[in-house]
Scaffold this active site. Structure first.
Site, PDB file in Angstrom:
ATOM      1  N   THR A 194       0.847  -1.192   0.000  1.00 23.96           N
ATOM      2  CA  THR A 194       0.000   0.000   0.000  1.00 23.96           C
ATOM      3  C   THR A 194       0.885   1.246   0.000  1.00 23.96           C
ATOM      4  O   THR A 194       1.783   1.369   0.829  1.00 23.96           O
ATOM      5  CB  THR A 194      -0.911  -0.029   1.245  1.00 23.96           C
ATOM      6  OG1 THR A 194      -1.847  -1.095   1.067  1.00 23.96           O
ATOM      7  CG2 THR A 194      -1.656   1.280   1.439  1.00 23.96           C
TER       8      THR A 194
ATOM      9  N   HIS B 238      -6.922 -11.117  -0.356  1.00 28.69           N
ATOM     10  CA  HIS B 238      -6.209 -10.662   0.846  1.00 28.69           C
ATOM     11  C   HIS B 238      -6.896 -11.258   2.077  1.00 28.69           C
ATOM     12  O   HIS B 238      -7.915 -10.763   2.540  1.00 28.69           O
ATOM     13  CB  HIS B 238      -6.242  -9.137   0.908  1.00 28.69           C
ATOM     14  CG  HIS B 238      -5.276  -8.538   1.891  1.00 28.69           C
ATOM     15  ND1 HIS B 238      -4.653  -9.269   2.873  1.00 28.69           N
ATOM     16  CD2 HIS B 238      -4.822  -7.261   2.033  1.00 28.69           C
ATOM     17  CE1 HIS B 238      -3.855  -8.469   3.590  1.00 28.69           C
ATOM     18  NE2 HIS B 238      -3.938  -7.245   3.084  1.00 28.69           N
TER      19      HIS B 238
ATOM     20  N   ASN C 133      -3.111 -10.229   7.570  1.00 26.64           N
ATOM     21  CA  ASN C 133      -2.856  -8.945   8.248  1.00 26.64           C
ATOM     22  C   ASN C 133      -4.024  -8.331   9.018  1.00 26.64           C
ATOM     23  O   ASN C 133      -4.145  -7.113   9.124  1.00 26.64           O
ATOM     24  CB  ASN C 133      -2.295  -7.926   7.242  1.00 26.64           C
ATOM     25  CG  ASN C 133      -0.966  -8.400   6.658  1.00 26.64           C
ATOM     26  OD1 ASN C 133      -0.369  -9.329   7.205  1.00 26.64           O
ATOM     27  ND2 ASN C 133      -0.524  -7.788   5.581  1.00 26.64           N
TER      28      ASN C 133
ATOM     29  N   TYR D 274      -7.259  -8.192   8.436  1.00 30.30           N
ATOM     30  CA  TYR D 274      -8.409  -7.589   7.741  1.00 30.30           C
ATOM     31  C   TYR D 274      -9.608  -8.563   7.731  1.00 30.30           C
ATOM     32  O   TYR D 274      -9.569  -9.582   8.398  1.00 30.30           O
ATOM     33  CB  TYR D 274      -7.982  -7.138   6.340  1.00 30.30           C
ATOM     34  CG  TYR D 274      -6.934  -6.041   6.426  1.00 30.30           C
ATOM     35  CD1 TYR D 274      -7.268  -4.785   6.951  1.00 30.30           C
ATOM     36  CD2 TYR D 274      -5.612  -6.260   6.065  1.00 30.30           C
ATOM     37  CE1 TYR D 274      -6.312  -3.783   7.096  1.00 30.30           C
ATOM     38  CE2 TYR D 274      -4.647  -5.262   6.194  1.00 30.30           C
ATOM     39  CZ  TYR D 274      -5.018  -4.021   6.709  1.00 30.30           C
ATOM     40  OH  TYR D 274      -4.070  -3.028   6.849  1.00 30.30           O
TER      41      TYR D 274
ATOM     42  N   ASN E  25      -2.822  -5.352  13.142  1.00 28.70           N
ATOM     43  CA  ASN E  25      -4.156  -4.766  13.302  1.00 28.70           C
ATOM     44  C   ASN E  25      -4.958  -5.404  14.437  1.00 28.70           C
ATOM     45  O   ASN E  25      -6.173  -5.612  14.332  1.00 28.70           O
ATOM     46  CB  ASN E  25      -4.931  -4.827  11.980  1.00 28.70           C
ATOM     47  CG  ASN E  25      -4.313  -3.920  10.936  1.00 28.70           C
ATOM     48  OD1 ASN E  25      -4.139  -2.722  11.180  1.00 28.70           O
ATOM     49  ND2 ASN E  25      -3.958  -4.465   9.790  1.00 28.70           N
TER      50      ASN E  25
END
Ligand SMILES: Cc1cc2nc3c(=O)[nH]c(=O)nc-3n(C[C@H](O)[C@H](O)[C@H](O)COP(=O)(O)O)c2cc1C
Length: 373
Positions: free
Chosen positions: A25, A178, A181, A183, A238
């Site tokens: 990103t 994805h 991480n 999410y 996260n």
């Protein structure tokens, strides 16, 4: 002996070498639309065997950071088409990382200022980056999420289907789902973020249901040979937690084995941090994970990531453990990483201050090696 410079097939995608650019990103796409600067950035890196784009939200609800490029408007699809055309002209291959952040978002990024969605109403903690109405940027606490109703999940799957279709319309060779991480998909998988009592919560089977439904939806839409998935079994990114990662991920890859995927991309340890980082009662065994996937019939390429350098990548591929290795920060700083590895040339150092946001500085101005005439 197979080397990192040898070609390889990831399902239907043929790669010229086994050096993959990890998803990164960079927050340089205002209005969620890829622009000419983004085209230059990816084109410069087209000698990678495969480029995986930065995380690309499939809807506005899926988005959690300012200025990331989406896949949910005609403008974004046209913008990406310029990227994929440029990469293909250079002989490269490129997939896009389709992304739903779930609870890692802020109300100001959400449709109508609503709460971000998640399996359960448990905040992620930590910060995200937004643009204020006056144009200034700010790091802010992620907003408290609301739990998705069971009946809403079909709609999210439909968003993934549309995102995968938009990726093909934009000329990508495929997609990476994805599921890493911290999410949305990982929020369903891992117990710390999922307290649901319906068929998407509780047992490992139930927590893995959403991930597998996303895989089935996307593979049905564009063909499994063009679909990979990114997993990070032990990352704490996260605010995500899980006490039995080995059991969760052994189950998941066993299920993935029969689904014909193009590749499995594993972040080993804490993303961008300690490779030995683990949660739960014992060190995570990545070889066991791979063996379970293969035993279950999985033929997708096994791609590894996190802190690899040339030597460790060579060892991973030459020993037969990995089919390819993904590099993040090294690709930020070295557009011609493949050529530098081939020549054993010195590497440029990545500049952390310009990782997220800004313009050409720290993005498209890292020098390539001088070409010898
Ligand atoms: C600036 C930056 C942005 C990142 N963005 C993403 C992303 O969009 N999606 C993702 O899955 N991982 C993302 N990551 C994690 C990287 O893909 C990779 O896992 C991490 O950098 C470790 O690999 P490395 O040691 O080769 O850099 C990002 C990392 C960095 C440094």
């Amino acid at each position: 002996m197979t080397t990192i410079f040898d070609p390889v097939k990831f399902g239907d995608i043929e790669l010229a070498n086994r050096i993959v650019m990890a998803p990164l990103t960079r927050n340089r796409s205002p209005k969620a639309t890829p622009n000419d600067l983004n085209v230059t950035y990816y084109e410069q890196r087209a000698t990678a065997g495969l480029l995986i784009t930065e995380g690309t939200p499939i809807t506005q609800q899926a988005q959690g950071y300012a200025d990331v490029p989406g896949l949910y408007s005609p403008e974004a699809v046209s913008g990406w088409k310029k990227v994929t055309d440029a990469v293909h002209r250079k002989g490269g291959k490129i997939v896009t990382q389709i992304w739903h952040v779930g609870r890692v978002s802020h109300v100001s990024l959400q449709p109508n200022g609503g709460a971000p969605v998640a399996p359960s109403a448990i905040p992620a903690g930590g910060k995200t980056y937004i643009i204020n109405p006056d144009g200034s940027g700010a790091f802010v606490e992620t907003s408290a999420p609301r739990a998705l109703e069971t009946a809403e999940i079909a709609g999210i799957l439909e968003d993934y289907r549309k995102g995968a279709r938009a990726a093909i319309d934009a000329g990508f060779d495929g997609v990476e789902i994805h599921a890493a991480n911290g999410y949305l998909i990982e929020q369903f998988l891992k117990e710390g973020a999922n307290q649901r009592t319906d068929q998407y919560g509780g047992s490992i089977e139930n927590r893995a249901r959403f991930a597998l439904e996303v895989v089935d939806t996307v593979t049905k839409e564009i063909g499994a040979g063009r679909v990979g998935i990114r997993l990070s079994p032990t990352t704490p990114a996260n605010g995500i937690t899980e006490t039995k990662p080995q059991e969760v991920y052994n189950y998941l890859v066993n299920e993935l084995g029969s689904r014909g995927l193009s590749f499995i991309h594993v972040v080993e340890g804490a993303t961008g941090g300690d490779r030995d980082f683990t949660q739960g009662d014992k060190p995570f065994d990545y070889h066991e994970l791979k063996n379970i996937y293969r035993k279950a019939g999985g033929t997708g390429a096994w791609v590894v990531n996190n802190g690899y350098i040339k030597d460790s990548a060579e060892q991973a591929v030459e020993s037969g453990y990995a089919d390819a290795v993904a590099f993040g920060k090294l690709f930020i700083a070295n557009p011609d990483l493949v050529e530098r590895f081939k020549d054993n040339a010195a590497l440029n150092e990545p500049d952390k201050a310009t990782f997220y946001g800004g313009g050409a500085k720290g993005y498209t101005d890292y020098p390539a090696l001088e070409t010898v005439a």
